[in-house]
Scaffold this motif. Structure first.
Motif, short mmCIF file in Angstrom:
data_model
loop_
_atom_site.label_atom_id
_atom_site.label_comp_id
_atom_site.label_asym_id
_atom_site.label_seq_id
_atom_site.Cartn_x
_atom_site.Cartn_y
_atom_site.Cartn_z
N ASP A 21 0.83 -1.20 0.00
CA ASP A 21 0.00 0.00 0.00
C ASP A 21 0.86 1.25 0.00
N ARG A 22 1.97 1.21 0.75
CA ARG A 22 2.88 2.36 0.76
C ARG A 22 3.59 2.51 -0.58
N ALA A 23 3.91 1.39 -1.21
CA ALA A 23 4.66 1.45 -2.47
C ALA A 23 3.78 1.76 -3.66
N GLU A 24 2.48 1.54 -3.53
CA GLU A 24 1.58 1.73 -4.67
C GLU A 24 1.34 3.21 -4.93
N ASP A 25 1.45 3.56 -6.21
CA ASP A 25 1.13 4.91 -6.66
C ASP A 25 -0.12 4.83 -7.54
N PRO A 26 -1.23 5.43 -7.12
CA PRO A 26 -2.47 5.32 -7.92
C PRO A 26 -2.29 5.77 -9.37
N ARG A 27 -1.42 6.73 -9.61
CA ARG A 27 -1.22 7.21 -10.97
C ARG A 27 -0.59 6.12 -11.84
N GLU A 28 0.38 5.39 -11.27
CA GLU A 28 0.99 4.31 -12.03
C GLU A 28 -0.01 3.18 -12.29
N THR A 29 -0.87 2.89 -11.29
CA THR A 29 -1.88 1.85 -11.47
C THR A 29 -2.87 2.23 -12.57
N LEU A 30 -3.28 3.49 -12.61
CA LEU A 30 -4.19 3.95 -13.66
C LEU A 30 -3.54 3.87 -15.04
N ASP A 31 -2.29 4.27 -15.14
CA ASP A 31 -1.59 4.19 -16.42
C ASP A 31 -1.47 2.73 -16.89
N SER A 33 -3.53 0.22 -16.10
CA SER A 33 -4.86 -0.21 -16.53
C SER A 33 -5.21 0.34 -17.91
N TYR A 34 -4.86 1.58 -18.16
CA TYR A 34 -5.12 2.19 -19.47
C TYR A 34 -4.33 1.48 -20.56
N GLN A 35 -3.09 1.10 -20.25
CA GLN A 35 -2.27 0.39 -21.22
C GLN A 35 -2.88 -0.97 -21.56
N LYS A 36 -3.40 -1.66 -20.54
CA LYS A 36 -4.04 -2.96 -20.78
C LYS A 36 -5.30 -2.80 -21.64
N GLN A 37 -6.07 -1.78 -21.41
CA GLN A 37 -7.26 -1.52 -22.22
C GLN A 37 -6.90 -1.23 -23.67
N LEU A 38 -5.81 -0.48 -23.87
CA LEU A 38 -5.35 -0.22 -25.23
C LEU A 38 -4.93 -1.52 -25.93
N GLU A 39 -4.27 -2.40 -25.18
CA GLU A 39 -3.88 -3.68 -25.77
C GLU A 39 -5.11 -4.51 -26.15
N LEU A 40 -6.13 -4.51 -25.29
CA LEU A 40 -7.37 -5.24 -25.61
C LEU A 40 -8.06 -4.64 -26.83
N LEU A 41 -8.09 -3.31 -26.90
CA LEU A 41 -8.69 -2.66 -28.06
C LEU A 41 -7.94 -3.01 -29.34
N ALA A 132 -13.18 7.36 -22.47
CA ALA A 132 -13.74 7.87 -21.21
C ALA A 132 -12.82 7.56 -20.05
N PHE A 133 -12.22 6.36 -20.06
CA PHE A 133 -11.30 6.00 -18.98
C PHE A 133 -10.06 6.89 -19.01
N ARG A 134 -9.59 7.20 -20.21
CA ARG A 134 -8.41 8.07 -20.32
C ARG A 134 -8.70 9.45 -19.74
N THR A 135 -9.87 10.00 -20.05
CA THR A 135 -10.23 11.30 -19.49
C THR A 135 -10.34 11.25 -17.97
N LYS A 136 -11.01 10.21 -17.48
CA LYS A 136 -11.15 10.06 -16.03
C LYS A 136 -9.80 9.83 -15.38
N LYS A 137 -8.96 9.05 -16.05
CA LYS A 137 -7.62 8.76 -15.52
C LYS A 137 -6.82 10.05 -15.34
N GLU A 138 -6.79 10.87 -16.36
CA GLU A 138 -6.03 12.11 -16.28
C GLU A 138 -6.60 13.04 -15.22
N THR A 139 -7.93 13.05 -15.08
CA THR A 139 -8.56 13.88 -14.04
C THR A 139 -8.16 13.41 -12.66
N ILE A 140 -8.20 12.09 -12.45
CA ILE A 140 -7.82 11.53 -11.14
C ILE A 140 -6.35 11.79 -10.86
N LYS A 141 -5.52 11.63 -11.86
CA LYS A 141 -4.09 11.86 -11.67
C LYS A 141 -3.81 13.31 -11.29
#
Length: 261
Positions: A21-31, A33-41, A132-141
């Motif tokens: 939990d201390r090592a996790e960076d939410p921004r890296e996790t979002l990036d 997830s976005y990369q995996k979605q791009l691969e699926l697309l 939509a996820f990319r927009t939300k991701k950037e907003t959260i970051k």
């Protein structure tokens, strides 16, 4: 023994979870997830392209079979016109076989066309979700980064941050050392003034020498003051000279008394 092992396992998992939990960076996790979605697309788009390629091949085969069927029909007509009914019957038989193939290919073509439409629709929907996820991701970051900066600023102002804590400790140590040096210097001055510490340099003066310096310094000041008064009054230089001689006489008169003391 089993209970001890379970407890140890629970403690290990709890500590590992806390460390992660201390090592996790939410921004890296979002990036990620976005990369995996791009691969699926990308895979869905590749599937659409493969299905479209297969459909195009079937269309080419259908076109070729249709051409052959038309050719056999024309050949049958000519054979029948020439009285070759047997050749006309053979041409029509081959045409019927080709028509069966054409019918099978048309069925496959319809199936592939339906799959292509489904995959195309799925790709479009997935593309919309990814956007939509990319927009939300950037907003959260951006929100997370701003909150992190605000937290650091607040911690710096309150003095509870690690960096400011180190600075505060350094300032406290510097103040303590300064106070210690000032106290030591004051104690040494007091000891020197009281004579508790002997001056080994040979430059220390006793009370008589100090008193003589004071009188000499005072006389010089008085002489200078009289000379300036004489100059301002427009008098001659005899007044300062008499004052000098008088001062010298006073010092000579004081020396026996000091020597006697």
């Amino acid at each position: 023994m089993s209970g001890v092992m379970k407890r140890m396992g629970m403690i290990f998992r709890a500590k590992a979870n806390k460390a992660l939990d201390r090592a996790e960076d939410p921004r890296e996790t979002l990036d990620y997830s976005y990369q995996k979605q791009l691969e699926l697309l990308q895979k869905v788009r590749r599937g659409v392209a493969d299905v479209a390629t297969s459909r195009k091949r079937l269309e080419l085969q259908l076109s070729q079979l249709q051409g052959q069927s038309n050719k056999l029909e024309e050949q049958g007509r000519k054979a029948l016109a020439l009285g070759r009914e047997d050749l006309a019957r053979e041409a029509l038989s081959r045409k019927a076989a080709l028509q069966q193939q054409v019918s099978d290919l048309e069925t496959q073509h319809t199936t592939l066309q339906g799959e292509e439409e489904k995959l195309t629709l799925a790709a479009q929907r997935l593309q919309a979700k990814v956007d939509a996820f990319r927009t939300k991701k950037e907003t959260i970051k951006a929100t997370y980064t701003a909150a992190q900066a605000q937290t650091r600023i607040a911690e710096s102002f309150s003095g509870i941050s690690e960096e400011m804590g180190d600075v505060g400790l350094a300032i406290q140590r510097a103040e303590d050392k300064t106070a210690q040096l000032q106290a030591r210097a004051g104690a040494i001055d007091e000891l020197l003034a009281s004579g508790a510490l002997d001056d080994q340099s040979g430059l220390a003066k006793d009370d008589i020498a100090t008193e003589l310096d004071r009188i000499s310094g005072g006389s010089d000041v008085e002489l200078e003051l009289q000379r300036m008064k004489a100059e301002l009054a427009g008098g001659s230089s005899a007044a300062p000279q008499q004052a000098i001689e008088g001062g010298a006489g006073e010092r000579d008169a004081e020396r026996p008394n000091l020597d006697k003391s």
